[in-house]
Design an enzyme around this catalytic site. Structure first.
Site, PDB file in Angstrom:
ATOM      1  N   CYS A 171      -1.513  -7.940 -13.995  1.00 28.37           N
ATOM      2  CA  CYS A 171      -2.047  -6.979 -14.957  1.00 28.37           C
ATOM      3  C   CYS A 171      -1.044  -5.847 -15.166  1.00 28.37           C
ATOM      4  O   CYS A 171      -0.847  -5.381 -16.274  1.00 28.37           O
ATOM      5  CB  CYS A 171      -3.376  -6.400 -14.455  1.00 28.37           C
ATOM      6  N   HIS A 213     -10.679  -2.636 -18.689  1.00 29.69           N
ATOM      7  CA  HIS A 213     -11.836  -3.117 -17.937  1.00 29.69           C
ATOM      8  C   HIS A 213     -13.022  -2.169 -17.978  1.00 29.69           C
ATOM      9  O   HIS A 213     -14.113  -2.553 -17.583  1.00 29.69           O
ATOM     10  CB  HIS A 213     -11.438  -3.347 -16.470  1.00 29.69           C
ATOM     11  N   CYS A 248      -4.478 -23.399  13.219  1.00 30.87           N
ATOM     12  CA  CYS A 248      -5.518 -22.381  13.029  1.00 30.87           C
ATOM     13  C   CYS A 248      -6.837 -22.916  13.574  1.00 30.87           C
ATOM     14  O   CYS A 248      -7.597 -22.209  14.240  1.00 30.87           O
ATOM     15  CB  CYS A 248      -5.701 -22.055  11.556  1.00 30.87           C
ATOM     16  N   CYS A 286      -1.021 -14.007  12.591  1.00 25.17           N
ATOM     17  CA  CYS A 286      -1.412 -15.222  13.316  1.00 25.17           C
ATOM     18  C   CYS A 286      -0.209 -16.155  13.467  1.00 25.17           C
ATOM     19  O   CYS A 286      -0.028 -16.773  14.508  1.00 25.17           O
ATOM     20  CB  CYS A 286      -2.540 -15.937  12.578  1.00 25.17           C
TER      21      CYS A 286
END
Lengths: 270, 106
Positions: A123, A90, A186, A231
């Site tokens: 990767c 990269h 939610c 949550c």
């Protein structure tokens, strides 16, 4: 506790919660969004006190930068059977600008969407021929924080990918589905009551603008997946398995819900 | 393994008040928390932070178990002469980290 006691306790808890919501609804004021008019969306950043905002804004006070520095070292470290570093393919990390703003993205090879953390691990296994990093591990958080930092200040820009449509719809359905012993979705907290208070704590609108975040409660850096798990436990639902597709679907939907909002990663949250 | 972030000016005018901000990665385990099996997690904190300016101690801090993980320490001193600032964190389990900064004073 036997079954009857348990269900009685759960009914009491729901009643208490309903009462708390009823009280706070009358007290809380609708908040006006900062900056743009007409857009009622607000990043959790604007709901924090000045001390926490200053902590996030100052890179020498933001503890997430400790992870970012590790991430920078990992970016340049050659490892795995291929002896390649992220930088070998990269180049400079600046090439990652905007990546965190558009993930999760569709992976053609796997035929499903992958989150940024999964992308980093792909990767590692495919290109570096190294072992995948454990979810929530220090190294994975460090790399994702370093990559996310490159997109700081950019608007969240999820792609209009045809292949993602069904996953986004699944995420939206999940966002609106009641879950757990408290039987809350939610949306009931974050859409209907965002900006109001529940038991002294502010209910944020749940826009993923700053992940990974340094959360004071965690005393460490954590991913959006960790937040979602928190949550789920909060509404007393069984959290999804660590590799469950539900997390990516939710993440996809949340990013679309926050489209155009500024990315502040890595953020600080209470 | 430890990781430190330090933010301090590289140069200053004589007599200037300079601010030094430090952030260190440390769990600051208080010693009062129980682990998953119910036994206490042993205390593991940074006990002391010092800053020596050209060998003279200009700042010292005693840390307590009530301080959160990854302590952020900011303090100021007066730039008197060109030299080095040696920051030292020491604590439980032989924890010792040293960072040396150089500062040019004109």
């Amino acid at each position: 506790m036997n079954r009857r006691q348990r269900s009685a306790a759960s009914r009491t808890a729901v009643a208490a919660l309903a009462a708390a919501v009823a009280v706070t609804v009358t007290v809380a004021l609708a908040q006006t969004p900062p900056g743009t008019t007409g857009d009622a969306r607000r990043s959790g950043y604007h709901d924090m006190g000045p001390a926490l905002r200053a902590m996030q804004d100052d890179d020498s006070a933001n503890p997430a930068m400790l992870w970012v520095r590790d991430g920078e070292a990992l970016w340049n470290r050659r490892l795995g059977a291929a002896a390649k570093a992220c930088a070998d393919c990269h180049g400079s990390a600046a090439s990652m600008a905007g990546v965190a703003a558009r993930y999760p993205a569709f992976d053609a090879q796997l035929g499903r969407p992958v989150s940024l953390e999964e992308r980093i691990n792909l990767c590692r296994t495919d290109r570096q021929k190294a072992e995948a990093l454990a979810g929530g591990s220090r190294e994975l958080l460090a790399l994702s924080a370093y990559v996310a930092l490159q997109s700081r200040g950019r608007p969240i820009a999820p792609p209009d990918d045809e292949r993602l449509r069904s996953y986004v719809a699944a995420g939206e359905a999940l966002f609106k589905r009641r879950l757990g012993q408290l039987n809350l979705s939610c949306a009931q907290c974050h859409d209907d009551n965002g900006g109001r208070r529940l038991g002294g704590a502010l209910i944020p609108q749940a826009h993923p603008t700053a992940y990974p975040i340094y959360r004071l409660e965690w005393q460490g850096l954590g991913s959006l997946k960790r937040r979602l798990r928190g949550c789920l436990v909060g509404v007393r639902a069984e959290p999804f398995a660590d590799d469950a597709p539900e997390y990516v679907s939710l993440e996809l939907f949340l990013m679309r819900r926050a489209r155009g909002m500024t990315l502040e990663a890595p953020g600080v949250r209470p | 393994m430890s990781s430190v972030l330090v933010n301090a000016p590289r140069s200053a005018r004589r007599g200037d008040v300079i601010e030094i901000k430090t952030l260190i990665l440390h769990p600051m385990e208080s010693g009062f928390r129980a682990g998953a099996n119910g036994t206490l997690i042993p205390r593991d904190i940074i006990e002391r932070f010092t800053c020596a300016y050209n060998g003279v101690e200009v700042f010292r801090l005693a840390l307590s178990p009530a301080i959160a993980a990854n302590p952020f320490i900011a303090f100021s001193t007066v730039a008197t002469e060109t030299g080095t600032l040696v920051l030292r964190w020491t604590g439980d389990n032989g924890f010792a980290v040293e960072e040396t900064l150089s500062i040019a004073v004109e």
